[in-house]
Design a protein around this motif. Structure first.
Motif, short mmCIF file in Angstrom:
data_model
loop_
_atom_site.label_atom_id
_atom_site.label_comp_id
_atom_site.label_asym_id
_atom_site.label_seq_id
_atom_site.Cartn_x
_atom_site.Cartn_y
_atom_site.Cartn_z
N ILE A 277 6.52 -3.80 6.02
CA ILE A 277 5.30 -3.86 6.75
C ILE A 277 4.77 -2.83 7.08
O ILE A 277 3.43 -2.56 6.93
CB ILE A 277 5.75 -4.76 7.89
N ILE A 278 5.45 -1.60 7.41
CA ILE A 278 4.81 -0.28 7.83
C ILE A 278 4.13 0.25 6.72
O ILE A 278 3.07 0.88 6.86
CB ILE A 278 6.03 0.38 8.30
N SER A 279 4.79 0.23 5.59
CA SER A 279 4.10 0.82 4.33
C SER A 279 2.90 0.10 3.94
O SER A 279 1.75 0.70 3.37
CB SER A 279 5.18 0.89 3.08
N THR A 280 2.87 -1.24 4.01
CA THR A 280 1.61 -1.98 3.64
C THR A 280 0.61 -1.52 4.51
O THR A 280 -0.61 -1.35 4.33
CB THR A 280 2.02 -3.40 3.63
N PHE A 281 1.07 -1.52 6.04
CA PHE A 281 -0.06 -1.20 7.00
C PHE A 281 -0.71 0.32 6.78
O PHE A 281 -1.89 0.19 6.88
CB PHE A 281 0.68 -1.19 8.63
N ASP A 282 0.44 1.09 6.35
CA ASP A 282 -0.27 2.51 6.33
C ASP A 282 -1.02 2.48 4.97
O ASP A 282 -2.20 3.31 5.04
CB ASP A 282 0.93 3.40 6.10
N LEU A 287 -8.90 0.78 4.58
CA LEU A 287 -9.68 -0.44 4.02
C LEU A 287 -10.01 -1.69 4.94
O LEU A 287 -10.99 -1.86 5.18
CB LEU A 287 -8.95 -1.29 2.95
N PHE A 288 -8.94 -1.85 6.11
CA PHE A 288 -9.04 -2.72 7.14
C PHE A 288 -10.11 -2.10 8.29
O PHE A 288 -11.08 -2.82 8.65
CB PHE A 288 -7.82 -2.79 7.93
N GLN A 289 -10.01 -1.02 8.43
CA GLN A 289 -11.15 -0.16 9.63
C GLN A 289 -12.35 -0.37 8.90
O GLN A 289 -13.42 -0.47 9.47
CB GLN A 289 -10.61 1.38 9.73
N GLU A 290 -12.55 -0.02 7.46
CA GLU A 290 -13.76 -0.27 6.86
C GLU A 290 -14.52 -1.73 6.93
O GLU A 290 -15.70 -1.67 7.13
CB GLU A 290 -13.83 0.32 5.25
N LYS A 291 -13.65 -2.53 6.49
CA LYS A 291 -14.14 -3.88 6.58
C LYS A 291 -14.43 -4.38 8.09
O LYS A 291 -15.37 -5.39 8.27
CB LYS A 291 -13.36 -4.80 5.85
N GLU A 292 -13.64 -3.98 9.11
CA GLU A 292 -13.61 -4.45 10.38
C GLU A 292 -15.22 -4.01 10.85
O GLU A 292 -15.76 -4.82 11.49
CB GLU A 292 -12.73 -3.56 11.26
N ALA A 293 -15.48 -2.88 10.57
CA ALA A 293 -16.88 -2.44 11.07
C ALA A 293 -18.02 -3.07 10.57
O ALA A 293 -18.76 -3.57 11.26
CB ALA A 293 -16.96 -0.77 10.70
#
Length: 341
Positions: A277-282, A287-293
């Motif tokens: 989970i941690i490695s996938t999150f890192d 990418l998540f932050q970019e799409k979240e915006a």
């Protein structure tokens, strides 16, 4: 062989579950309609759900899962209360959490193993297996019956930001093809391929790890360890609920870890799950932050400003909680384990 697994059932008298067989029949029809173009898959499903095999594998998983949900609907107090003591009770020898874990080893894992192996065989026999299955899913999602059902559920929602957001999503994504186009537009093909490859590898590793976990009697060892950990973490004044881990709850849990011997099989399982989970999150947080915006900008016209502020506040709290949990996981991962527990 599965070691240390005592089986008990969620199902009482059959007359308490009058719709179970009907819903099972409908579910099997849909599953075979989606994947049954592969003959080995259809053959395996027919075998698994043959009445003579009702007490094992996938058939038993379905029955027990249905009974668990039906029991909860009829008696919601069966869910654990949101305290660490409640969590300890839930995984105690008489708790539903331990019962679920035992049933996973006895029936869920063999079912998952058989389904995954058969689907791999289907994909090897037919390069278009997944595409054909996806087209079947698209056909069902795009049907007027499915869309009308969604519309009826949306109509029942209270007016507000959430309903407006759901209506916006429904207007933009009216078919499976719309969803595919949106994904292809936002996520590069190479990244999609990498995600799929990682997901397949994670599933393979999960099944392999599950076999080791179950056959080594680790259900009882792990639930015993975490039952004690949760009881030590609970405090009616300083750690009354599970929703906030940072602070005294974390201090209590860390103290237990330092003073206790964790079973090696438990430590291995936690390492594999948390590490993945941690490695996938890192890897994908950027990418998540970019799409979240982009998403927040897109929905700003239909969602109240106050609701976006609440989202940002909750996200900050979750990030802080995740950091505390990660720190405790690292402590648990670093302590010397014992084979004797």
């Amino acid at each position: 062989a599965v070691v240390g697994v005592a089986y008990s059932t969620f199902c009482g008298s059959p007359e308490n579950y009058p719709l179970r067989d009907t819903i099972k029949m409908i579910a099997l029809h849909q599953i075979k309609d989606i994947f049954g173009h592969c003959k080995p898959f259809k053959k395996v499903v027919d075998k698994m759900f043959d009445p003579k095999n009702a007490a094992e594998g996938c058939a038993k998983v379905f029955d027990e899962g249905y009974c668990f949900v039906a029991n909860f609907v009829n008696n919601p107090t069966q869910s654990p209360d949101l305290t660490y003591k409640g969590m300890a009770d839930y995984i105690s020898e008489t708790g539903n959490g331990r019962k679920i874990a035992n049933q996973y080893c006895s029936f869920g894992l063999p079912c998952l193993d058989e389904v995954v192996k058969t689907m791999k065989k289907c994909a090897k026999r037919d390069a278009d297996f997944w595409e054909k299955s996806a087209l079947k899913i698209e056909e069902k999602i795009s049907s007027s019956m499915f869309q009308d059902s969604i519309a009826q559920q949306i109509a029942l929602l209270d007016d507000g930001s959430f309903k407006s957001l759901i209506e916006m999503i429904q207007s933009e994504i009216t078919s499976y093809q719309d969803l595919k186009d949106l994904i292809n537009e936002q996520i590069p093909a190479a990244t999609q391929d990498k995600m799929i490859s990682q997901a397949r590898a994670a599933l393979t590793n999960f099944i392999k790890g599950s076999h080791n976990f179950c056959k080594n009697g680790c259900v009882a060892k792990s639930t015993d360890f975490f039952e004690d950990a949760f009881m030590d973490t609970h405090d009616t004044e300083t750690c009354p609920v599970v929703l906030v881990f940072c602070g005294q709850c974390k201090a209590n849990m860390d103290g237990f870890i330092e003073d206790s011997a964790i079973p090696c099989c438990t430590q291995t399982a936690v390492d594999k799950i948390a590490g993945s989970i941690i490695s996938t999150f890192d890897e994908y947080y950027g990418l998540f932050q970019e799409k979240e915006a982009l998403v927040l900008y897109a929905i700003s016209e239909v969602v109240e400003t106050e609701d976006i502020q609440v989202y940002n506040y909750v996200k900050l709290m979750m990030e802080a909680e995740a950091s505390c949990l990660k720190d405790t996981y690292e402590k648990l991962s670093d302590v010397t384990c014992t084979e004797m527990a």
